[in-house]
Design an enzyme around this catalytic site. Structure first.
Site, PDB file in Angstrom:
ATOM      1  N   CYS A 498      26.452  -2.315  21.706  1.00 41.58           N
ATOM      2  CA  CYS A 498      24.784  -2.672  21.271  1.00 41.58           C
ATOM      3  C   CYS A 498      24.003  -1.940  21.870  1.00 41.58           C
ATOM      4  O   CYS A 498      23.265  -2.008  22.721  1.00 41.58           O
ATOM      5  CB  CYS A 498      24.333  -3.965  20.741  1.00 41.58           C
ATOM      6  SG  CYS A 498      22.959  -4.449  19.999  1.00 41.58           S
ATOM      7  N   ASP A 499      23.826  -0.499  20.949  1.00 42.54           N
ATOM      8  CA  ASP A 499      23.230   0.202  21.531  1.00 42.54           C
ATOM      9  C   ASP A 499      21.927   0.041  22.479  1.00 42.54           C
ATOM     10  O   ASP A 499      21.110  -0.038  22.932  1.00 42.54           O
ATOM     11  CB  ASP A 499      23.176   1.921  20.480  1.00 42.54           C
ATOM     12  CG  ASP A 499      23.925   2.526  20.412  1.00 42.54           C
ATOM     13  OD1 ASP A 499      24.542   3.054  21.353  1.00 42.54           O
ATOM     14  OD2 ASP A 499      24.594   3.216  19.564  1.00 42.54           O
ATOM     15  N   PRO A 500      20.950  -0.880  21.083  1.00 41.08           N
ATOM     16  CA  PRO A 500      19.703  -0.874  21.115  1.00 41.08           C
ATOM     17  C   PRO A 500      18.857  -2.224  22.314  1.00 41.08           C
ATOM     18  O   PRO A 500      18.632  -2.510  21.949  1.00 41.08           O
ATOM     19  CB  PRO A 500      19.034  -0.929  20.056  1.00 41.08           C
ATOM     20  CG  PRO A 500      20.095  -1.053  19.299  1.00 41.08           C
ATOM     21  CD  PRO A 500      21.647  -0.849  19.627  1.00 41.08           C
TER      22      PRO A 500
END
Lengths: 816, 816
Positions: A498-500
């Protein structure tokens, strides 16, 4: 290679209730077409075409998004203003001056003007259809006794859109018409932009200079293709290249320049260019006229002349179409369902047989048109390629580990070009890149049993020292094991898958339950591979990995199980989040799915989890990534909480996460639920009104926040770049059909849901061609397997010969 | 401070032949208005309003370009797509979805819908006028018996556009109407954008998150004003905030949402926002209704509430208008021409009395809304400020030298804010930044005689050591003297005044004739200042400077005089360019002008030069910067040759260069030619059809390439940021009127052209108020000066008292 296609549909399914008028034409031996017969019911509906150098997304109303690689993404048809460079965004927004390819059509007798396919005049047409084929996109239109066909395809290798316009007079009277192709060129450059007609080329050529200010960029830019050409096979009556002057006071929906009998041959001189030609034509009754156009970027006139010679003309066009068909036809994967399958409808087969492999091939062949794909995407996209062309996967995995650091860390992105740089999100440290290879490698080995890969000696990004592929994997796993805290949980740094989720652990302390479980699953996957493929690994190392996987599972259970499901992590400050105690972001999907995959969950826990997911996350379009979506910033979680609720990672039905869950359900034997959710994920005629997209690709998300913003929920992102597809195809092949490779051959273990009585098709496996049918039966209690009518003992077909055809009959007990 | 303005025009000049319908209303004691009575004759015509935090450029058709500083430039009304951040571009391009402020107006009885002021429906109106005042912009419109006035102003300090809409029923019947303000909000952010109506505020509030990916940017962005509000003083009947849904299939020129009786109160949820309200109104015969709106950016609802309280309501509005008038009225400069002047027309006076000081004040007060103005711009813009507010100039010059390096180099840009950074062109090394201060300081000293500035002790960017202002100048001059080659010519590095001439000397060898001459002129200017103001400078240093100036002039003559004019430089490879031997770029204006300023030219040479300039560079809009414009890249000259021919530095009538020439002509006593060219530069009613702009500012350029592209030649860039203005004003004050400060007082030396019989006005000088008239007379052979009827001997008024009024009569001999 490709046969002449018959237009006789063997099956046509149409959904026309409510508004969207779509159907799928399946022909027995060729690619289906998806057809939309209204330009207004799904205004954002698109198809896409690509080759290794460019991609174009074509909207049903005539808007086009296109870019090419030189090697970084660039445009040749621009917006009307200075647009920002960005990665591809979801839910792309159209507006009247959005780049497009339009054809104004004037009836010289009546004076009526319309625009085709629909924009920018938006005149209601007598008949409209937007037809998405495998390697072309076509509009078939009738209006006022004229039949028009507009078709576009790309070429296998070059930077050119090939357009074909044909018009036929269906009436009994001679018609006088003018056809005006209007191809947006747009705001090219503040340094220099102009356009004029080049008589020698019979083309409109727009010229620009890519803006720069540093001397060194002059040399870098020297090879850029700063021209845009619009070539015609027919000499125009007149032309216009000045967007503003063309439009005049009338506006794009009623251009002033069309009021005159002839366009006035107007140049653009540091003015926004456009490519417009006028073709005045007489059409006798039943007469048909055709026009061919080529549109694209070029460095100079010599290149344009070359493109002209190569592609303009009927023979050249046929050749190009064939070559392009062959290119796209490479996107054929290892499994074909046949029509006697008992799937929900033929669209199901069609999607898995054609559209999903096509999307998988797009990902694997062009890497999302990025020069630095994120490592996790690159590895997973190439997992999909293992179902199409195993050699591509092999090379990709070698390339990926060759960019590993000698300390074991996998890079943020894999650089595909010598001058490529890590950009955008690849400049942020994410902690998950090491888990993907051991996990995804399984598919490659299952499809090939190519253990030779494991012995390849490969160097590192920061060391010339060569180590075996095995050692590269061990280094990655060791790195992951070490990147854990005192509790044995994995540090999340500035994000995991989950990048953000970038502020849970940016101070170096926060941990991720998902990443811990993914690490455990990666360790177990690797150990299982070692077992299955008899990989020579140090036994102590092996034991250590098995032990570490267990230890992680225990630690996650100890610190992150909160009654009904697993929390998402623990922040830098020690706050456990993703539990019932949170107002928003109570439950996240990924930790649950991966607890199932990693074996961290027991049966009792699993029941609770599934109930919670069903209650809190499930929507008509699938399972949301989290709920409730965040509506304001949570400073110890991060950027994800600032995204719009229900969009992307902030609680959309993020299909990549949803397919992990489906895959996990299959591992847990939850075949019915898995199949139900898999069906929800598939774009279909039935859901098009909600999703807004045509059933030709899986989008990266459908809007979530189902309970918070029900009105928008279910909308497609219209973004066809997604890690979902390789897992979805894996679910089909290895789980639903249960035709999964193993060391000894092909293991047979179908996982049909109750709703699916039988399934048949063809599986290509290590060169063998296996025609299969699988049936559920109440009459048996253990699975029966017949290969060429011989009973198979056990469930592995171990002596398949490459090139040979087999008949496989499988009967599985029906459990209701 | 400001009187109530009378709307009685004392003089109205209208030009209505051909198309542009413009006039200027001069009232005796107030600011003139420039009025355009057609929305189509000058479609790009704009006015501009600003305060220290924001600027808005308002197009006659309703489009608006606006930005604010936080502290870097930001938007609150965006394009419909993701726009690139850029410095302000010339020849801004409008398109139908360009940000704007529109008012749809529906006649509920007839069903007719129009849009005001003109876009996006473009319905022909019964009466239209676009009126540019000093501190407001107004449209006065009549249509179908309704009289509409739309007015906008800014506030002195806040980030808010104040809009006032009034409508009056001119008919005898009651009218039912709906008014729909449509204010573009546009594509705010891919992370998050939404909008809805806030009942408590009676406002539409759009919310977004400025996109970012790095954790550190979260903290940087925390203070950003990511909301856009649209406040109304009246509760709307209904509202709409969803751009796409509002527009529907009808398009912006015929929005679908207006078909219903009431808007449907639609939100935007990760969709492009817009602010639309509906006001259903009954208007009795002669009844007038008014609406007030506030539009701008805000951090949060509390800020919006604060703005509402401060500015919404009639009293608040009056107060804000007065405060803003007072702010803009500070842009009053030191000279006012009166109507008995014999100038070409009253527009001439008007422009010099009002519009030019207004533009000068804009530059000096807000520094082009940049946080890092280029040093050369900063110093020259503040030279203009010396005619308005000498204290500002003083502080600016101290700030500029405080950012000098101790090695003498002046910085590329002057940082105005602690977090400001050098951006765009300021990252490229230019060699000219040292010349401007000695040159421009002259004006400051002439206006003030404030020699105390020279003794200020100021540190450096790279040293805490304090040195006197004098020493700073010497260091700058020494640095320039040293930055010369074996021939004594100045290295050009990657550009001089001409930014994009970046490849003449990027290898470290190429030299610039202009910079050599500018260095000579800077040295001479400084020595002259030392003489005039008795500045205590080391005599050896003084001699050295005088000598160096001569040496440079000789070197330029030796190496760069090519028969009829001076070449532009010598490239790294030793090629002299800008001569008759070149096909393009034969002659450059700047070396000629500055050879005149520096004294490098003799009388004979000067004649040749002027002839060459007149023949090759002069156009109806003024003098081009070079000719012929380059049409393709010249690799030893650089980026200038890649710009579109006739645009910007590549041979436009670049007014900054043109005014250098005018100033030089005055120094050479070429009063007639100087005045002729000065007149060509001024935007006017007569030239509006060619330039496309209204006579309220000097643009940075008019298109050149007059012989190459005559059709586009003369067009205004519509860019009101330009270094031209301070020099133009200096020409008026010090040269044309010849009322120039000196050590002893005010020197009288008018330079009237033959065409200008007399000139009168008021000069403010060191606190004294001097009412002057200057007249040419055949009857005298030497100038006669009377101060309060007393004959002045010599030409210096040496005993003027601050606060006192004087009558000055000057008679100068007329030379025909």
């Amino acid at each position: 290679m490709s046969k002449l296609t018959s237009n006789e549909p063997t099956s046509v399914k149409t959904v026309s209730e409510k508004t969207p008028l779509i159907h799928i034409d399946n022909t027995s031996d060729s690619f289906s077409k998806v057809t939309l017969t209204s330009p207004t019911s799904l205004p954002n509906a698109t198809g896409f075409l690509w080759n290794r150098s460019m991609v174009m997304q074509v909207n049903c109303r005539g808007y086009v998004n296109s870019q090419f690689m030189q090697p970084e993404p660039a445009k040749y048809s621009y917006a009307p203003n200075m647009e920002a460079k960005s990665f591809i965004q979801p839910e792309h927004s159209y507006f009247s001056h959005h780049p497009g390819r339009f054809f104004y059509l004037k009836d010289e007798d009546s004076g009526e003007i319309i625009s085709l396919p629909y924009e920018p005049m938006r005149v209601e047409l007598d008949k409209f259809s937007f037809e998405l084929g495998n390697s072309d996109i076509t509009w078939s239109i009738e209006h006022s006794g004229l039949q028009i066909s507009i078709k576009v395809n790309l070429t296998k290798d070059d930077l050119v859109e090939c357009w074909f316009f044909s018009i036929c007079n269906l009436t009994e009277t001679t018609r006088s018409i003018s056809i005006y192709p209007y191809f947006s060129i747009g705001y090219m450059s503040w340094m220099n932009q102009s356009a004029t007609y080049d008589e020698g080329l019979n083309a409109i050529v727009a010229t620009s200079v890519t803006p720069y200010q540093k001397v060194e960029d002059y040399f870098k830019n020297a090879q850029l293709k700063d021209k845009t050409f619009f070539l015609s096979d027919t000499i125009p009556t007149a032309w216009h290249t000045n967007q503003k002057a063309f439009e005049g006071e009338g506006g794009l929906h009623n251009p002033s320049a069309l009021q005159s009998e002839r366009l006035e041959n107007v140049e653009a001189r540091y003015e926004t260019p456009v490519a417009v030609m006028q073709f005045q034509q007489q059409l006798l009754p039943s007469e048909r006229k055709t026009l061919q156009f080529l549109f694209g970027p070029a460095k100079d006139e010599a290149e344009i002349a070359n493109i002209k010679e190569k592609y303009l003309g009927h023979q050249q066009r046929s050749q190009a179409i064939n070559d392009y068909q062959e290119y796209i036809a490479q996107g054929k994967a290892c499994l074909t369902l046949t029509s006697d399958s008992d799937t929900r409808n033929s669209a199901f087969n069609d999607f898995f047989n054609h559209w999903l492999p096509r999307q998988m091939f797009y990902h694997g062949d062009v890497n999302r048109l990025s020069t630095d794909p994120q490592t996790r995407n690159y590895i997973q996209d190439n997992m999909g390629m293992a179902f199409i062309d195993t050699q591509v996967t092999r090379q990709a995995y070698i390339r990926a580990v060759s960019q590993q650091s000698i300390n074991g860390a996998m890079p943020e992105g894999v650089l595909l070009h010598e001058n490529a740089e890590l950009k955008y999100i690849n400049q942020i440290p994410h902690a998950d890149h090491g888990v993907w290879l051991p996990i995804c490698l399984t598919v490659y080995l299952n499809e090939t049993a190519d253990v030779s890969l494991l012995k390849e000696m490969i160097s590192f990004s920061d060391s010339q020292e060569k180590q075996s592929f095995i050692r590269h994997i061990e280094l990655a796993l060791d790195y992951l094991i070490n990147a854990t805290d005192h509790r044995g949980l994995s540090f999340i740094e500035q994000g995991d898958w989950c990048d953000p989720m970038n502020m849970v652990g940016y101070q170096g302390k926060g941990v991720s339950s998902w990443l811990s479980l993914a690490t455990s699953y990666a360790l177990t996957s690797w150990c299982n591979l070692c077992d299955e493929y008899d990989i020579s690994i140090n036994i102590q190392k092996y034991d250590e990995y098995r032990f570490a996987a267990q230890a992680i599972n225990s630690a996650v259970n100890k610190h992150l199980w909160h009654g009904e499901w697993f929390a998402r992590g623990i922040t830098d400050e020690g706050r456990v989040f993703g539990t019932n105690e949170d107002e928003e972001g109570k439950i996240f999907l990924n930790p649950q799915s991966w607890a199932m995959l990693s074996g961290a969950v027991n049966e009792e826990q699993q029941k609770h989890m599934i109930v919670a997911i069903t209650e809190q996350l499930t929507t008509p379009q699938g399972v949301m990534m989290l709920a409730p979506s965040y509506t304001s910033m949570v400073e110890d979680i991060g950027r994800i909480t600032q995204k719009h609720p229900g969009v992307s990672e902030n609680g959309s039905v993020y299909n990549h996460a949803a397919v992990f869950y489906i895959y996990a359900l299959y591992q847990a034997g939850e075949n019915n639920l898995a199949f139900e959710l898999l069906n929800k994920m598939l774009p279909s005629l039935e859901t098009a009104q909600v999703t807004g997209q045509l059933p030709i690709y899986v989008p990266n998300y459908y809007r979530g926040a189902y309970h918070q913003f029900p009105e928008q929920a279910g909308r497609s992102s219209h973004l066809f770049n997604t890690g979902t597809i390789s897992w979805l195809y894996r679910c089909l092949v290895e789980e639903l059909c249960g035709l999964k490779g193993c060391a000894k051959g092909l293991q047979i273990m179908p996982k049909l849901p109750v709703s699916l009585q039988k399934l048949s098709g063809q599986r290509l496996f290590r060169g063998a061609i296996i025609n299969f049918d699988i049936e559920q039966s109440r009459d048996i209690i253990i699975t029966e397997i017949l290969l060429d009518k011989q009973v198979v003992s056990g469930n592995v077909l171990s002596e398949l010969n490459s090139g040979q055809q087999y008949q496989l009959h499988v009967r599985v007990p029906l459990h209701v």
